[in-house]
Design a protein around this motif. Structure first.
Motif, PDB file in Angstrom:
ATOM      1  N   ARG A  57       8.068  15.826   1.232  1.00  0.00           N
ATOM      2  CA  ARG A  57       7.334  16.108  -0.003  1.00  0.00           C
ATOM      3  C   ARG A  57       7.938  17.350  -0.658  1.00  0.00           C
ATOM      4  O   ARG A  57       8.133  18.377   0.005  1.00  0.00           O
ATOM      5  N   PHE A 114       0.836  -1.206   0.000  1.00  0.00           N
ATOM      6  CA  PHE A 114       0.000   0.000   0.000  1.00  0.00           C
ATOM      7  C   PHE A 114       0.876   1.263   0.000  1.00  0.00           C
ATOM      8  O   PHE A 114       0.582   2.228  -0.719  1.00  0.00           O
ATOM      9  N   ALA A 115       1.959   1.237   0.794  1.00  0.00           N
ATOM     10  CA  ALA A 115       2.868   2.388   0.857  1.00  0.00           C
ATOM     11  C   ALA A 115       3.537   2.622  -0.499  1.00  0.00           C
ATOM     12  O   ALA A 115       3.692   3.773  -0.927  1.00  0.00           O
ATOM     13  N   LEU A 120       7.692   9.060   3.646  1.00  0.00           N
ATOM     14  CA  LEU A 120       6.410   9.442   4.235  1.00  0.00           C
ATOM     15  C   LEU A 120       6.348  10.894   4.685  1.00  0.00           C
ATOM     16  O   LEU A 120       5.299  11.515   4.685  1.00  0.00           O
ATOM     17  N   PHE A 121       7.480  11.434   5.110  1.00  0.00           N
ATOM     18  CA  PHE A 121       7.443  12.785   5.681  1.00  0.00           C
ATOM     19  C   PHE A 121       8.297  13.778   4.894  1.00  0.00           C
ATOM     20  O   PHE A 121       8.844  14.716   5.450  1.00  0.00           O
ATOM     21  N   TYR A 124       1.399   6.916  -6.473  1.00  0.00           N
ATOM     22  CA  TYR A 124       0.210   7.729  -6.747  1.00  0.00           C
ATOM     23  C   TYR A 124       0.460   9.218  -6.476  1.00  0.00           C
ATOM     24  O   TYR A 124      -0.091  10.082  -7.130  1.00  0.00           O
ATOM     25  N   LEU A 125       1.316   9.500  -5.486  1.00  0.00           N
ATOM     26  CA  LEU A 125       1.532  10.896  -5.097  1.00  0.00           C
ATOM     27  C   LEU A 125       2.667  11.582  -5.848  1.00  0.00           C
ATOM     28  O   LEU A 125       2.844  12.790  -5.714  1.00  0.00           O
ATOM     29  N   PHE A 145       2.278   1.813  -3.399  1.00  0.00           N
ATOM     30  CA  PHE A 145       1.247   2.358  -4.281  1.00  0.00           C
ATOM     31  C   PHE A 145       1.030   3.847  -4.018  1.00  0.00           C
ATOM     32  O   PHE A 145       0.952   4.646  -4.960  1.00  0.00           O
ATOM     33  N   VAL A 146       0.953   4.227  -2.725  1.00  0.00           N
ATOM     34  CA  VAL A 146       0.717   5.638  -2.373  1.00  0.00           C
ATOM     35  C   VAL A 146       1.890   6.500  -2.857  1.00  0.00           C
ATOM     36  O   VAL A 146       1.681   7.605  -3.379  1.00  0.00           O
ATOM     37  N   GLN A 203       6.778  12.786  -3.726  1.00  0.00           N
ATOM     38  CA  GLN A 203       6.698  12.279  -2.359  1.00  0.00           C
ATOM     39  C   GLN A 203       7.952  11.442  -2.118  1.00  0.00           C
ATOM     40  O   GLN A 203       8.107  10.370  -2.682  1.00  0.00           O
TER      41      GLN A 203
END
Lengths: 187, 81
Positions: free
Chosen positions: A109, A80-81, A106-107, A87-88, A83-84, A103
């Motif tokens: 961007r 899932f990570a 996670l932190f 996607y981002l 994919f995200v 991205q």
């Protein structure tokens, strides 16, 4: 119609292209985790006797259940990570500017943008076996203001993308010239 | 020395808790930056359905385990039948 939220959108601004990395990039990453998901099943059949011995003990059974449960839970979370992350990561070309939204973890961007009329040079690069087979590659965009170039990474059909960006840039430059001439006449 | 299986259960819950935390962060990122549209909601729902299924399936087995069962640690684990 392309619909994506853009911060401080200008009046009459329309999204011309919304690009993500080629789908094979995500697929290969997911396949890696898919393989990791199949590994315990293969191991189960290869070392069936060993696992049966462990499971036959209460303590071994408990550990087996807990570890297997966590293993698949985390593999699913990583998929899932991935994919995200895919996607981002977006590159957007509007009729006014280009945006680079990445991205990085996670932190982290990164969002950068540049006006289309500032584009000086656009280069498309298709390098390697898989990019040639699946027709994806990198588009380098050199702008007047920055030393570092805008890079659209692993986007599908890079030649088409570069042509479109050049065309949009030329249109934007013409429009700007006309507007400047109009301003000169009025003053 | 004697411990109960409960320790492994709590360790498991901690790991599940950490996965929840990371899941929340990833879902939040998707909805915050990928925007609150139908496709984002579908992706989140698909993720949650599979994650809950894994936990539910595990729970069916875990709920049958007697967590108060002791384990002897005498230089190594002694497996109780």
């Amino acid at each position: 119609m392309l619909n994506f939220y853009i911060s401080h959108k200008e009046p009459n601004e329309k999204i011309i292209m919304l690009l993500r990395r080629h789908w094979t990039i995500m697929l290969f990453k997911i396949l890696f985790f898919g393989l990791a998901a199949i590994l315990p099943i293969i191991f189960y059949f290869l070392a069936n006797n060993f696992i049966q011995t462990i499971i036959s003990h209460n303590f071994g059974n408990v550990l087996f259940v807990l570890i297997t449960s966590l293993y698949y839970l985390y593999i699913w979370l990583f998929i899932f990570a991935v994919f995200v992350d895919y996607y981002l990561d977006v590159w957007i070309v509007t009729n006014h500017r280009i945006l680079n939204i990445e991205q990085k973890g996670l932190f982290h961007r990164v969002i950068s943008e540049q006006k289309l009329y500032r584009i000086q040079d656009v280069t498309s690069e298709l390098k390697g076996i898989l990019p040639t087979l699946f027709n994806y590659g990198t588009v380098h965009i050199q702008t007047a203001a920055e030393k570092s170039r805008f890079i659209f990474k692993q986007v599908p059909d890079p030649r088409h993308v570069s042509k479109k960006v050049i065309m949009m840039s030329e249109q934007s430059k013409k429009f700007k010239r006309i507007m400047e001439e109009k301003e000169e006449i009025t003053t | 020395m004697e411990i109960t299986l409960e320790i492994f259960y709590y360790a498991y819950l901690v790991m599940v808790g950490i996965s929840f935390l990371f899941s929340f962060v990833v879902v939040w990122h998707l909805l915050r930056f990928g925007h609150f549209n139908i496709s984002s909601i579908v992706f989140v729902c698909a993720y949650l359905v599979v994650a809950i299924s894994i936990l539910g399936f595990s729970w069916q087995i875990i709920s049958k385990i007697n967590w108060n069962e002791p384990i002897q640690i005498t230089g190594g684990f002694q497996l109780n039948k």
